[in-house]
Design an enzyme around this catalytic site. Sequence first.
Site, PDB file in Angstrom:
ATOM      1  N   HIS A 142       9.926  21.483  17.561  1.00  0.00           N
ATOM      2  CA  HIS A 142      10.986  21.197  16.659  1.00  0.00           C
ATOM      3  C   HIS A 142      12.012  22.252  16.324  1.00  0.00           C
ATOM      4  CE1 HIS A 142       8.023  17.659  15.231  1.00  0.00           C
ATOM      5  NE2 HIS A 142       8.743  17.398  16.116  1.00  0.00           N
ATOM      6  N   ASN A 168       5.680  23.178  14.359  1.00  0.00           N
ATOM      7  CA  ASN A 168       6.294  24.195  13.197  1.00  0.00           C
ATOM      8  C   ASN A 168       7.390  25.150  13.665  1.00  0.00           C
ATOM      9  OD1 ASN A 168       3.953  23.097  11.953  1.00  0.00           O
ATOM     10  ND2 ASN A 168       2.806  24.913  12.079  1.00  0.00           N
ATOM     11  N   SER A 202      -0.391  15.445  10.191  1.00  0.00           N
ATOM     12  CA  SER A 202      -0.670  14.416   9.771  1.00  0.00           C
ATOM     13  C   SER A 202      -0.756  13.317  10.946  1.00  0.00           C
ATOM     14  CB  SER A 202       0.109  13.728   8.702  1.00  0.00           C
ATOM     15  OG  SER A 202       1.383  13.768   9.363  1.00  0.00           O
TER      16      SER A 202
HETATM   17  C1  BJW Z   1      -4.440  21.264   6.730  1.00  0.00           C
HETATM   18  C2  BJW Z   1      -4.483  22.445   5.808  1.00  0.00           C
HETATM   19  C3  BJW Z   1      -5.389  23.602   6.307  1.00  0.00           C
HETATM   20  C4  BJW Z   1      -3.540  20.947   4.985  1.00  0.00           C
HETATM   21  N1  BJW Z   1      -5.813  23.453   7.705  1.00  0.00           N
HETATM   22  N2  BJW Z   1      -5.031  21.377   8.086  1.00  0.00           N
HETATM   23  C5  BJW Z   1       7.045   6.078  17.709  1.00  0.00           C
HETATM   24  C6  BJW Z   1       6.353   5.474  16.592  1.00  0.00           C
HETATM   25  C7  BJW Z   1       7.058   5.522  15.523  1.00  0.00           C
HETATM   26  C8  BJW Z   1       8.303   6.017  15.184  1.00  0.00           C
HETATM   27  C9  BJW Z   1       8.704   7.116  16.203  1.00  0.00           C
HETATM   28  C10 BJW Z   1       8.341   6.908  17.179  1.00  0.00           C
HETATM   29  N3  BJW Z   1       8.874   7.828  18.309  1.00  0.00           N
HETATM   30  C11 BJW Z   1       9.898   8.264  17.597  1.00  0.00           C
HETATM   31  C12 BJW Z   1      10.010   7.749  16.298  1.00  0.00           C
HETATM   32  C13 BJW Z   1      10.892   8.044  15.325  1.00  0.00           C
HETATM   33  C14 BJW Z   1      10.588   9.342  14.583  1.00  0.00           C
HETATM   34  C15 BJW Z   1       9.171   9.274  13.834  1.00  0.00           C
HETATM   35  O1  BJW Z   1       8.317   9.904  14.321  1.00  0.00           O
HETATM   36  N4  BJW Z   1       9.109   8.691  12.758  1.00  0.00           N
HETATM   37  C16 BJW Z   1       7.992   8.637  12.068  1.00  0.00           C
HETATM   38  C17 BJW Z   1       7.878   9.419  10.769  1.00  0.00           C
HETATM   39  C18 BJW Z   1       7.631   7.099  11.604  1.00  0.00           C
HETATM   40  N5  BJW Z   1      10.905  10.413  15.431  1.00  0.00           N
HETATM   41  C19 BJW Z   1      11.859  11.018  15.824  1.00  0.00           C
HETATM   42  O2  BJW Z   1      13.012  10.672  15.076  1.00  0.00           O
HETATM   43  C20 BJW Z   1      11.854  12.460  16.733  1.00  0.00           C
HETATM   44  N6  BJW Z   1      13.123  12.103  17.507  1.00  0.00           N
HETATM   45  C21 BJW Z   1      12.900  11.153  18.472  1.00  0.00           C
HETATM   46  O3  BJW Z   1      12.094  10.144  18.780  1.00  0.00           O
HETATM   47  O4  BJW Z   1      14.332  11.119  19.272  1.00  0.00           O
HETATM   48  C22 BJW Z   1      14.354   9.867  20.269  1.00  0.00           C
HETATM   49  C23 BJW Z   1      15.725  10.084  20.717  1.00  0.00           C
HETATM   50  C24 BJW Z   1      15.693  10.255  22.161  1.00  0.00           C
HETATM   51  C25 BJW Z   1      16.971  10.520  22.795  1.00  0.00           C
HETATM   52  C26 BJW Z   1      18.171  10.430  21.822  1.00  0.00           C
HETATM   53  C27 BJW Z   1      18.052  10.332  20.510  1.00  0.00           C
HETATM   54  C28 BJW Z   1      16.912  10.295  19.998  1.00  0.00           C
HETATM   55  C29 BJW Z   1      12.337  13.590  15.962  1.00  0.00           C
HETATM   56  C30 BJW Z   1      11.212  13.980  15.001  1.00  0.00           C
HETATM   57  C31 BJW Z   1      11.831  15.223  14.284  1.00  0.00           C
HETATM   58  C32 BJW Z   1      10.741  15.684  12.913  1.00  0.00           C
HETATM   59  N7  BJW Z   1      11.260  16.707  12.231  1.00  0.00           N
HETATM   60  C33 BJW Z   1      10.614  17.340  11.144  1.00  0.00           C
HETATM   61  C34 BJW Z   1      11.555  18.531  10.786  1.00  0.00           C
HETATM   62  C35 BJW Z   1      11.739  19.582  11.623  1.00  0.00           C
HETATM   63  C36 BJW Z   1      12.442  20.679  11.079  1.00  0.00           C
HETATM   64  C37 BJW Z   1      11.933  21.178   9.785  1.00  0.00           C
HETATM   65  O5  BJW Z   1      10.664  21.855   9.750  1.00  0.00           O
HETATM   66  O6  BJW Z   1      12.619  21.047   8.896  1.00  0.00           O
HETATM   67  O7  BJW Z   1       9.516  18.136  11.796  1.00  0.00           O
HETATM   68  S1  BJW Z   1       9.955  16.139   9.865  1.00  0.00           S
HETATM   69  C38 BJW Z   1       8.499  17.033   9.734  1.00  0.00           C
HETATM   70  O8  BJW Z   1       7.410  16.507  10.278  1.00  0.00           O
HETATM   71  C39 BJW Z   1       8.453  18.390  10.801  1.00  0.00           C
HETATM   72  C40 BJW Z   1       7.013  18.559  11.246  1.00  0.00           C
HETATM   73  O9  BJW Z   1       7.228  19.502  12.146  1.00  0.00           O
HETATM   74  C41 BJW Z   1       6.681  17.108  11.313  1.00  0.00           C
HETATM   75  C42 BJW Z   1       5.392  16.709  11.313  1.00  0.00           C
HETATM   76  O10 BJW Z   1       4.542  17.089  10.036  1.00  0.00           O
HETATM   77  P1  BJW Z   1       3.191  17.708   9.965  1.00  0.00           P
HETATM   78  O11 BJW Z   1       3.100  19.052  10.632  1.00  0.00           O
HETATM   79  O12 BJW Z   1       2.409  16.809  10.579  1.00  0.00           O
HETATM   80  O13 BJW Z   1       2.986  17.803   8.622  1.00  0.00           O
HETATM   81  P2  BJW Z   1       2.312  17.086   7.474  1.00  0.00           P
HETATM   82  O14 BJW Z   1       2.656  17.589   6.042  1.00  0.00           O
HETATM   83  O15 BJW Z   1       2.685  15.575   7.565  1.00  0.00           O
HETATM   84  O16 BJW Z   1       0.749  17.192   7.665  1.00  0.00           O
HETATM   85  C43 BJW Z   1       0.082  18.578   7.334  1.00  0.00           C
HETATM   86  C44 BJW Z   1      -1.428  18.145   7.702  1.00  0.00           C
HETATM   87  O17 BJW Z   1      -2.057  19.322   7.393  1.00  0.00           O
HETATM   88  C45 BJW Z   1      -1.962  17.097   6.944  1.00  0.00           C
HETATM   89  O18 BJW Z   1      -2.921  16.219   7.535  1.00  0.00           O
HETATM   90  C46 BJW Z   1      -3.181  17.901   5.870  1.00  0.00           C
HETATM   91  O19 BJW Z   1      -4.413  17.200   5.457  1.00  0.00           O
HETATM   92  C47 BJW Z   1      -3.326  19.267   6.817  1.00  0.00           C
HETATM   93  N8  BJW Z   1      -3.802  20.303   6.325  1.00  0.00           N
HETATM   94  N9  BJW Z   1      -4.061  22.030   4.806  1.00  0.00           N
HETATM   95  C48 BJW Z   1      -5.660  22.385   8.163  1.00  0.00           C
HETATM   96  N10 BJW Z   1      -5.475  24.537   5.536  1.00  0.00           N
END
Ligand code: BJW
Length: 268
Positions: free
Chosen positions: A143, A111, A217
């Site tokens: 992040h 976050n 997620s």
């Molecule tokens: C509750 C609730 C309650 C609801 N109580 N729970 C391996 C496999 C596949 C792909 C990749 C891989 N490795 C890398 C990748 C590519 C990519 C990636 O992961 N893609 C996938 C989507 C397919 N990753 C990247 O590109 C990363 N960089 C990278 O790998 O660089 C390599 C590199 C090396 C050297 C040079 C160059 C490159 C970077 C990832 C950056 C993600 N950024 C974001 C935005 C950040 C800024 C911002 O906030 O705006 O991060 S995207 C967004 O998703 C944000 C979050 O931190 C992140 C995760 O989301 P999160 O927190 O899980 O939220 P939700 O909405 O998905 O889930 C919420 C959950 O809460 C749900 O489950 C609900 O049920 C639950 N919930 N109420 C408890 N009350």
Amino acid sequence: MPGRRPWDQDGALPAARAALLEARGIVVLTGAGVSAESGVPTFREPGSGLWARYRPEELATPQAFARDSRLVWEWYDMRRQAVRACAPNPAHRALARLLLEREDVTLVTQNVDGLHQRALEDEADERAETNPKDARTRVLPLHGTLFRVKCSGCGRARDHAEPVDTTSLATLPRCSVCDDLERPDVVWFGEPLPAVTLERAFRAAGVAEICLVVGTSGQVHPAASVATVTLESGGRLIEVNPHPSALSPRAAWRLRGPAGEVLPRLIR
Ligand code: BJW
Ligand code: ZN
């Protein structure tokens, strides 16, 4: 069984609590769900406004910023305003207490809202904790943060919490050194995570007996790999999430309730 919470019908809570108490080394991995009860929208659940119209994969990229900096800033400015109006909830506070009480706890968060850090300051103040510094260094934001900007040209970063005028490209913040556009200091898709922070997160995950996964997620990597590092090192997962996630199949205990209700009962 009488007295069980609706989210703990299979009675996982006492077993998970015992595992947490006995564990040598805990790594906590949090996502947007931990802040949901503070009023901060998550990324991949039904929302409103820009959240409803765009997927994070469409706005949280350097390509989106190059294409339409104004739109991306509009999204971030809206989120900054939303977060400013929010306060840490009982989940943030329970985790802050865990950090203050145990030196073998590391909190890794995806976050950018700063609510874990605010909860830690609040809890430390309440206890008149004289040295919360050590606990502060065990909060690892993977992040970035909403309240810093960095230059998209020269990379110079600075604190910046004021509202941004997003009416046109000309009104967006610019670097005082090279005059390029400044952007939020967060990690977008395709960008590397801060190397030292990531290395510390993986090191903590590798020695933790328990990874407590809260409100994510588990779809975004390398953040989600923090949990797999613990598993591959022989540790176990406790998941707190009302809904199944990509990490659920690998969790030893699944607590299917909101973090603000579950965590204060799990961490006592
Ligand atoms: C509750 C609730 C309650 C609801 N109580 N729970 C391996 C496999 C596949 C792909 C990749 C891989 N490795 C890398 C990748 C590519 C990519 C990636 O992961 N893609 C996938 C989507 C397919 N990753 C990247 O590109 C990363 N960089 C990278 O790998 O660089 C390599 C590199 C090396 C050297 C040079 C160059 C490159 C970077 C990832 C950056 C993600 N950024 C974001 C935005 C950040 C800024 C911002 O906030 O705006 O991060 S995207 C967004 O998703 C944000 C979050 O931190 C992140 C995760 O989301 P999160 O927190 O899980 O939220 P939700 O909405 O998905 O889930 C919420 C959950 O809460 C749900 O489950 C609900 O049920 C639950 N919930 N109420 C408890 N009350
Ligand atoms: Zn610059």
